[in-house]
Design a protein around this motif. Structure first.
Motif, mmCIF file in Angstrom:
data_model
loop_
_atom_site.group_PDB
_atom_site.id
_atom_site.type_symbol
_atom_site.label_atom_id
_atom_site.label_comp_id
_atom_site.label_asym_id
_atom_site.label_seq_id
_atom_site.Cartn_x
_atom_site.Cartn_y
_atom_site.Cartn_z
ATOM 1 N N GLN A 85 0.869 -1.342 -0.168
ATOM 2 C CA GLN A 85 -0.007 -0.032 0.082
ATOM 3 C C GLN A 85 0.923 1.297 0.082
ATOM 4 N N ALA A 86 2.009 1.078 0.804
ATOM 5 C CA ALA A 86 2.779 2.446 0.833
ATOM 6 C C ALA A 86 3.301 2.554 -0.596
ATOM 7 N N ASP A 136 -0.852 0.828 12.664
ATOM 8 C CA ASP A 136 -1.046 1.157 13.952
ATOM 9 C C ASP A 136 -1.355 -0.114 14.943
ATOM 10 N N ARG A 195 -0.973 3.031 7.270
ATOM 11 C CA ARG A 195 -0.882 3.309 8.370
ATOM 12 C C ARG A 195 -1.777 2.562 9.292
ATOM 13 N N GLY A 196 -3.170 2.493 8.790
ATOM 14 C CA GLY A 196 -4.053 1.945 9.366
ATOM 15 C C GLY A 196 -3.816 0.267 9.708
ATOM 16 N N SER A 251 1.410 4.501 -2.955
ATOM 17 C CA SER A 251 0.968 5.785 -2.090
ATOM 18 C C SER A 251 -0.361 5.876 -1.503
ATOM 19 N N GLU A 252 -0.640 4.961 -0.870
ATOM 20 C CA GLU A 252 -1.773 4.765 -0.143
ATOM 21 C C GLU A 252 -1.478 4.621 1.445
ATOM 22 N N THR A 253 -0.904 5.932 1.907
ATOM 23 C CA THR A 253 -0.100 5.780 2.924
ATOM 24 C C THR A 253 -1.228 5.749 4.391
ATOM 25 N N ALA A 254 -2.272 6.318 4.017
ATOM 26 C CA ALA A 254 -3.315 6.206 5.085
ATOM 27 C C ALA A 254 -3.732 4.542 5.473
ATOM 28 N N SER A 255 -3.947 4.027 4.350
ATOM 29 C CA SER A 255 -4.366 2.672 4.537
ATOM 30 C C SER A 255 -3.189 1.878 4.910
#
Length: 85
Positions: free
Chosen positions: A60-61, A74, A70-71, A64-68
């Motif tokens: 995902q990173a 976390d 991180r989800g 460029s799907e950084t929010a996903s």
């Protein structure tokens, strides 16, 4: 390699390691959509394996799907901090 892994998946569709390795193969060949689908399937089949979660977050990173990403990370970092106390 890809053909053999796909064959393994056909023979045993609930074998998470085959999806995981196929995701790595797809990631190394820059087939990120396929890699993500395989990583998600591996994690679905074996949700307790943090390595599967880490691979999915890495893909995902790279997409460029950084929010996903991180989800996914976390809860792993939270669990890691709690275990170290």
């Amino acid at each position: 390699i890809r053909e053999q892994l796909q064959r393994a998946i056909k023979l045993k569709p609930d074998f998470a390691p085959a999806y995981y390795i196929l995701a790595i193969v797809d990631l190394t060949t820059q087939q990120l959509d396929e890699a993500l689908a395989m990583a998600q399937k591996a994690r679905q089949l074996a949700s307790g394996k943090s390595t599967y979660t880490l691979l999915e977050a890495e893909i995902q990173a790279r997409r460029s799907e950084t929010a996903s990403a991180r989800g996914l990370l976390d809860p792993l970092t939270r669990d890691s901090i709690l275990k170290s106390r």
